[in-house]
Design an enzyme around this catalytic site. Structure first.
Site, PDB file in Angstrom:
ATOM      1  N   ASP A   1       0.841  -1.195   0.000  1.00 41.00           N
ATOM      2  CA  ASP A   1       0.000   0.000   0.000  1.00 41.00           C
ATOM      3  C   ASP A   1       0.876   1.245   0.000  1.00 41.00           C
ATOM      4  OD1 ASP A   1      -2.747  -0.248  -0.062  1.00 41.00           O
ATOM      5  OD2 ASP A   1      -3.042   0.494   1.968  1.00 41.00           O
TER       6      ASP A   1
ATOM      7  N   TYR B   1       2.088   4.790   1.501  1.00 47.79           N
ATOM      8  CA  TYR B   1       2.007   5.396   2.828  1.00 47.79           C
ATOM      9  C   TYR B   1       0.766   6.285   2.886  1.00 47.79           C
ATOM     10  CZ  TYR B   1       6.951   4.023   3.242  1.00 47.79           C
ATOM     11  OH  TYR B   1       8.128   3.328   3.282  1.00 47.79           O
TER      12      TYR B   1
ATOM     13  N   PHE C   1       7.996   2.242  -0.789  1.00 48.45           N
ATOM     14  CA  PHE C   1       8.979   2.489   0.271  1.00 48.45           C
ATOM     15  C   PHE C   1       9.626   3.871   0.218  1.00 48.45           C
ATOM     16  CE2 PHE C   1       8.973  -2.198  -0.062  1.00 48.45           C
ATOM     17  CZ  PHE C   1       8.647  -2.520   1.245  1.00 48.45           C
TER      18      PHE C   1
ATOM     19  N   HIS D   1       9.010  -9.377   5.720  1.00 51.91           N
ATOM     20  CA  HIS D   1       8.901  -7.950   5.412  1.00 51.91           C
ATOM     21  C   HIS D   1       9.851  -7.142   6.305  1.00 51.91           C
ATOM     22  CE1 HIS D   1       6.951  -3.984   4.939  1.00 51.91           C
ATOM     23  NE2 HIS D   1       6.469  -4.482   3.820  1.00 51.91           N
TER      24      HIS D   1
END
Length: 225
Positions: A65, A67, A78, A189
């Site tokens: 997703d 941020y 990221f 993750h």
């Protein structure tokens, strides 16, 4: 809404853009932006595709997703722009890089993900938009169908790519990648909840470069090494 996307991707994904589901997705996204705060800014929804053309992709990083806090999401998984607090997952990515390349843990060098994208690292989120403050709010609206097609087309039409699958979600999404044609590296993750269970010590950045070099390609400059 004006959205920037490299022409190479527009051609590759035209069948998706012409599909009924994408028309419905477009209506939903336009309505969401009209009603309130949605991230990333509209013109940056396809920033990952605009920054890294289809034929230039060498590594794929799969996120989930965007941020969902102000100023963070810029259309690349990221990545956050300068001046924005570094999210914990990116901090942990920086820690793994420092460990792999023997860099000091303090001060920690945060990698330049725009440089990654310019070198052929596709920073792909599964869902390309999100409502402010509501993680996962635009899941199940059609984005996943589009990004599944992206992964499939890269797997089918390209060779010798590296897919970095961090976390169970990315691993499920990357299950369609042809392992005979590409290098697939999987780990937990980098989020604080799971990084210590195998992301730290995974060695993915050096392993990715070793694979690229074995195929006659230049390594990715993950840090200014």
């Amino acid at each position: 809404m004006y959205v920037k996307i490299d022409p190479s991707w527009r051609e590759v994904l035209q069948d998706q853009f012409d599909s009924p589901y994408f028309a419905q997705l477009t209506d939903f996204v336009r309505g969401a932006y009209a009603q309130g705060a949605v991230y990333p800014p509209g013109p940056l929804i396809f920033a990952a595709f605009d920054r890294t053309p289809f034929d230039k992709v060498r590594v794929v990083v799969l996120g989930q997703d965007p941020y969902h806090e102000p100023g963070q999401a810029q259309g690349l998984a990221f990545y956050v722009p300068p001046g924005i607090r570094t999210p914990p997952s990116l901090v942990n990515i920086a820690k793994e890089l420092a460990a792999e390349y023997g860099r000091p843990a303090a001060p920690l060098a945060i990698p330049d993900l725009l440089s990654w994208a310019d070198q052929g690292v596709l920073l792909l989120n599964a869902t390309l938009t999100v409502e402010a403050g509501r993680a996962g709010s635009h899941q199940g609206k059609g984005w996943e169908t589009l990004t599944d097609a992206v992964v499939k087309k890269l797997s089918e039409r390209r060779e010798n790519l590296v897919f970095l699958l961090w976390g169970s979600y990315a691993q499920r999404k990357g299950s369609i990648v042809n392992r005979a044609k590409h290098c697939v590296l999987s780990s937990p993750h980098p989020s604080p909840l799971s990084a210590s269970r195998g992301f730290f010590g995974c060695g993915h950045f050096k392993k990715a470069n070793a694979y690229l070099e074995s195929r006659g390609q230049a390594p990715i400059r993950w840090l200014d090494q």
